[in-house]
Design an enzyme around this catalytic site. Structure first.
Site, PDB file in Angstrom:
ATOM      1  N   HIS A 241      85.449  -0.150 -15.553  1.00  0.00           N
ATOM      2  CA  HIS A 241      85.452  -0.722 -16.940  1.00  0.00           C
ATOM      3  C   HIS A 241      84.138  -0.344 -17.452  1.00  0.00           C
ATOM      4  O   HIS A 241      83.192  -0.283 -17.048  1.00  0.00           O
ATOM      5  CB  HIS A 241      85.651  -2.460 -17.127  1.00  0.00           C
ATOM      6  CG  HIS A 241      85.754  -2.659 -18.508  1.00  0.00           C
ATOM      7  ND1 HIS A 241      85.030  -2.960 -19.549  1.00  0.00           N
ATOM      8  CD2 HIS A 241      87.079  -2.963 -18.793  1.00  0.00           C
ATOM      9  CE1 HIS A 241      85.637  -3.226 -20.455  1.00  0.00           C
ATOM     10  NE2 HIS A 241      86.893  -3.185 -20.180  1.00  0.00           N
TER      11      HIS A 241
ATOM     12  N   GLU B  79      90.741   3.892 -22.352  1.00  0.00           N
ATOM     13  CA  GLU B  79      90.130   2.445 -23.231  1.00  0.00           C
ATOM     14  C   GLU B  79      88.870   3.198 -24.116  1.00  0.00           C
ATOM     15  O   GLU B  79      87.854   3.348 -23.324  1.00  0.00           O
ATOM     16  CB  GLU B  79      89.438   1.631 -22.458  1.00  0.00           C
ATOM     17  CG  GLU B  79      90.503   0.553 -21.746  1.00  0.00           C
ATOM     18  CD  GLU B  79      89.988  -0.745 -21.743  1.00  0.00           C
ATOM     19  OE1 GLU B  79      90.682  -1.848 -22.241  1.00  0.00           O
ATOM     20  OE2 GLU B  79      88.976  -0.933 -21.116  1.00  0.00           O
TER      21      GLU B  79
END
Ligand code: PGA
Length: 271
Positions: free
Chosen positions: A112, A184
């Site tokens: 992430h 993302e």
């Protein structure tokens, strides 16, 4: 072949194929203390949900046990937000893949941008992918560029490199695991605004080409799924999930409300 022609040709080549099953991963980040996470899980369990959508909830480490107990038998899967690369042993503050499996996790978020920002390297991310897959955890690999990369038109290169470094020399995904790649863009994660669906689709197509070149077309299309993350809500989710290239979403801020999460799932289920 121009970029646009290439994009269209890839997408066209998947038309006629059964639409990909929608997938929603809720990333609860560090938003909720354990007690609240368990309450939220109970509210999610109570909400009606179309069976056609796969849902996984990724609470913080301390909440895995309690949330896992609430979700047991509901069909909603449990995921972790990170994992250690080391085997069980002297690693202070780390949680092993063995432990995550014992707690009932089926998924784990890897790479992430909020962890990359605190120094996680491509090498460590590759290691985490290896460990996850060796333990039959389905990794949700996050990739995405900074706004400056996009301004300087190197976003495609940056993302291709992240995907290549994470996936090259990985074993073939086990039959029981899928590999998810979440595009993302860092600038789109809340409180930023969402990417445009066209940008997301363009990048998903580039990721799709990259995974085909690494794993081959058959494996890439049977075992690997591309999803989008960044300010997803019930009003924009269907514009990202075309179910040909992008099959789902990774949701942060909007997933810590049972009502909002339910709306996202229901909207996708009726698509
Ligand atoms: P967001 O977060 O939905 O709050 O933008 C997504 C993520 O960071 O995974």
């Amino acid at each position: 072949m121009s970029k646009v022609t290439m994009k269209l040709s890839t997408i066209t080549s998947r038309q006629g194929i059964v639409p990909l099953r929608p997938f929603v991963a809720a990333n609860w980040k560090m938003y909720l203390p354990t007690k609240q996470a368990i309450e939220l899980a109970k509210a999610v369990r109570r909400s009606t949900r179309p069976p056609s959508v796969d849902v996984t909830i990724c609470p913080s480490y301390p909440a895995l046990v309690g949330v896992g107990a609430v979700l047991k038998g509901t069909g909603i899967a449990l995921g972790a937000q990170n994992l250690a690369t080391a085997s069980p042993g002297a690693s202070t503050g780390q949680v092993s893949a063995d432990d995550l499996r014992q707690l009932g996790c089926q998924y784990v978020i890897v790479g992430h941008s909020e962890l990359r920002a605190s120094g996680e390297t491509d090498r460590q991310i590759h290691q985490k992918m290896l460990v996850a897959m060796n333990h039959h955890l389905s990794p949700i690999l996050c990739v995405g560029e900074h706004r400056a990369d996009r301004r300087q038109r190197r976003h495609q290169r940056v993302v291709t490199q992240q995907v290549t470094r994470a996936l090259t020399n990985l074993p073939r995904p086990h039959r029981s695991t899928k590999l998810f790649i979440a595009y993302e863009p860092i600038w789109a994660i809340s409180p930023g605004g969402p990417a445009t669906p066209a940008d997301a689709l363009e990048m998903a197509d580039i990721i799709h080409q990259t995974i085909i070149s690494i794993f081959g077309k058959r494996l890439a299309e049977s075992s690997i799924r591309i999803i989008y993350g960044g300010s997803v809500d019930a009003t924009n989710v269907t514009s990202f999930v075309d179910r040909k290239i992008i099959s789902g979403v990774l949701v942060g801020a909007q997933s810590i409300s049972a009502r909002h999460l339910r709306s996202i799932i229901n909207v996708l289920g009726s698509k």
